[in-house]
Scaffold this active site. Structure first.
Site, mmCIF file in Angstrom:
data_model
loop_
_atom_site.group_PDB
_atom_site.id
_atom_site.type_symbol
_atom_site.label_atom_id
_atom_site.label_comp_id
_atom_site.label_asym_id
_atom_site.label_seq_id
_atom_site.Cartn_x
_atom_site.Cartn_y
_atom_site.Cartn_z
ATOM 1 N N ARG A 171 40.585 27.546 -63.997
ATOM 2 C CA ARG A 171 39.310 26.822 -63.888
ATOM 3 C C ARG A 171 39.243 26.157 -62.516
ATOM 4 N NH1 ARG A 171 40.392 21.563 -65.011
ATOM 5 N NH2 ARG A 171 38.194 21.097 -65.287
ATOM 6 N N ARG A 175 31.896 19.201 -59.915
ATOM 7 C CA ARG A 175 31.239 17.970 -60.386
ATOM 8 C C ARG A 175 29.812 17.931 -59.912
ATOM 9 N NH1 ARG A 175 35.449 13.708 -58.302
ATOM 10 N NH2 ARG A 175 37.070 14.171 -59.825
ATOM 11 N N ARG A 248 58.447 29.200 -54.382
ATOM 12 C CA ARG A 248 57.663 29.248 -53.142
ATOM 13 C C ARG A 248 58.077 28.023 -52.349
ATOM 14 N NH1 ARG A 248 55.143 32.941 -50.659
ATOM 15 N NH2 ARG A 248 53.422 31.646 -49.951
ATOM 16 N N ARG A 279 47.240 22.720 -44.678
ATOM 17 C CA ARG A 279 46.775 21.328 -44.712
ATOM 18 C C ARG A 279 47.304 20.568 -43.503
ATOM 19 N NH1 ARG A 279 47.708 18.432 -50.362
ATOM 20 N NH2 ARG A 279 49.903 18.443 -49.790
ATOM 21 N N GLU A 299 51.156 21.688 -42.709
ATOM 22 C CA GLU A 299 51.873 22.264 -43.843
ATOM 23 C C GLU A 299 51.647 23.774 -43.873
ATOM 24 O OE1 GLU A 299 51.532 19.595 -47.326
ATOM 25 O OE2 GLU A 299 51.107 21.427 -48.441
ATOM 26 N N TYR A 347 56.700 22.841 -62.522
ATOM 27 C CA TYR A 347 56.009 21.903 -61.638
ATOM 28 C C TYR A 347 55.632 20.676 -62.460
ATOM 29 C CZ TYR A 347 53.088 19.364 -58.597
ATOM 30 O OH TYR A 347 52.599 18.325 -57.841
ATOM 31 N N ASP A 349 54.138 16.650 -62.096
ATOM 32 C CA ASP A 349 53.677 15.514 -61.295
ATOM 33 C C ASP A 349 54.588 14.323 -61.558
ATOM 34 O OD1 ASP A 349 51.616 16.376 -59.682
ATOM 35 O OD2 ASP A 349 50.091 16.140 -61.228
#
Ligand SMILES: Cc1cc2nc3c(=O)[nH]c(=O)nc-3n(C[C@H](O)[C@H](O)[C@H](O)COP(=O)(O)OP(=O)(O)OC[C@H]3O[C@@H](n4cnc5c(N)ncnc54)[C@H](O)[C@@H]3O)c2cc1C
Length: 366
Positions: A171, A175, A248, A279, A299, A347, A349
């Site tokens: 997805r 917004r 990665r 970035r 990056e 992964y 957070d």
């Protein structure tokens, strides 16, 4: 010769949260860390008075009130709000995709107008998407895909979007309000004074051994503690006996600039294919810095070889199967506990890592 209740392998956030809470239960901990610093990937290096996120930009955000209250009980957090921008060949767009983005892209000012354009572009894909390009167009249409998704994704994966499977993008948040706040979570910020402040509090009171690879002296350390919490990679713990898990990686190039303000925002995504980096981070903006100089980091996505930093697990079927085989071995250890992003090949957070360490504490001490 057991002197410690816990030998904690890895001085990252998982190890730190566990160390802090175990000590509160009166447990004695030794932390063994192979780097020359504590903090794992949230470690910051101070350059020109600026906290440089050495292993990639880290923004704390959560919807977990318990985790938020926990970290705020240790250090103060500022109210940094992540509002990155995208630079496509010099054109600047707000992220995540919102009414500011649509206004810049099409000149529209009302949600209905933006929805109409997106829907008409989405309808170009009538079949079930066969690749990432078709998937992205079916979600947000051609313009947003071409300018803001295609080049960035191709740099990240090192492959053409038509050669990437559709499921990579499930997805894409869109917004229809004028809201540039990247995260939906109610709590967000950066520790005042940087992440090292948090790390110092978490490990306070532990004995620490830096520059020490546990895997090279496993037996010695196992004898020094009743239990071992291991937060390194699972394949290396088992000496890669079934093979190596893939990752990665990223390459960072930092420079000090004799400027007060380089890009006016902490994070800029370069979304064209030609710019080799994805970035640019300008670290001072995480803490509203007013230093005379600034530090920026470019990056670059990179493939991973042994010895490189394992940043992102490649959770495809082959790697998940391999991980499953190591996990079976891990489940049969009685003295070693495993946790954190590396041992779980996942992964995670930061808030999820802390919550996961809470669970472990609960299991161990209740
Ligand atoms: C590029 C990037 C950006 C991110 N940005 C965000 C963000 O914005 N917000 C967010 O919430 N999360 C972010 N994260 C996730 C965050 O980094 C993790 O949640 C967190 O660092 C995980 O902590 P950890 O303790 O599990 O692992 P780590 O931080 O990796 O710590 C593990 C430690 O174990 C040590 N170690 C490993 N093997 C051994 C060994 N054999 N002997 C001794 N020591 C060993 C390592 O050197 C390391 O210090 C990001 C991650 C990456 C890769």
């Amino acid at each position: 010769m057991k002197t410690y209740d816990y030998i904690i392998v890895g001085g990252g956030l998982f190890g730190g949260t566990f160390a802090y809470l175990a000590q509160q239960k009166g447990k004695k901990c030794l932390v063994v860390e192979k780097r020359n610093t504590l903090g794992g990937n949230i470690y910051c290096q101070n350059i020109e008075g600026i906290n440089v996120h050495k292993y990639g930009a880290h923004i704390f955000h959560t919807n977990n009130k318990t985790v938020w209250e926990f970290v705020n009980s240790l250090v103060e957090f500022n109210r940094f709000t992540n509002s990155p921008i995208a630079n496509y060949k010099g054109e600047i767009y707000n992220m995540p995709f919102n009414m500011n983005t649509f206004n810049k892209m099409w000149g529209v000012s009302r949600p209905e107008e933006a929805k109409k354009i997106i829907d008409s572009q989405r309808s170009q894909i009538s079949n079930v998407p066969q690749n990432l390009e078709e998937q992205a167009i079916s979600l947000v249409g051609t313009d947003l895909y071409q300018k803001l998704i295609k080049g960035y994704t191709e740099k990240q994966w090192g492959r053409d979007c038509r050669e990437l499977p559709p499921f990579i993008i499930k997805r894409i948040p869109v917004r229809f309000t004028y809201d540039n706040n990247y995260f939906n979570d109610p709590y967000q910020g950066i520790p005042v004074g940087g992440y090292n402040e948090l790390i110092n509090v978490l490990f306070e009171g532990c004995d620490i051994m830096l520059n020490t690879d546990y895997n090279k002296e496993k037996e010695r350390f196992n004898q020094m503690g009743n239990k071992v919490l291991y937060t390194g990679t699972l394949d290396s713990f088992y000496d890669y006996k079934y093979g190596k898990l893939e990752y990665r990686s990223l390459r960072f190039e930092s420079e000090v600039l004799d400027l007060e303000n380089y890009q006016g925002v902490a994070v800029v995504n370069y979304t064209d294919r030609e710019t080799p980096y994805t970035r640019v981070i300008e670290h001072k903006h995480f803490e509203f810095g007013t230093q005379k100089k600034t530090v920026i980091t470019k990056e670059y996505p990179a493939s991973w070889r042994e010895g490189d930093e394992p940043y992102y697990p490649v959770n495809d079927d082959t790697n998940q199967d391999l991980y499953g085989r190591y996990k079976e071995l891990a489940e049969n250890e009685d003295k070693i506990i495993f946790g954190g992003r590396l041992a779980e090949y996942k992964y995670y957070d930061m808030d999820k890592v802390i919550a996961s360490a809470f669970n472990l504490v609960h299991q161990e001490f209740n």
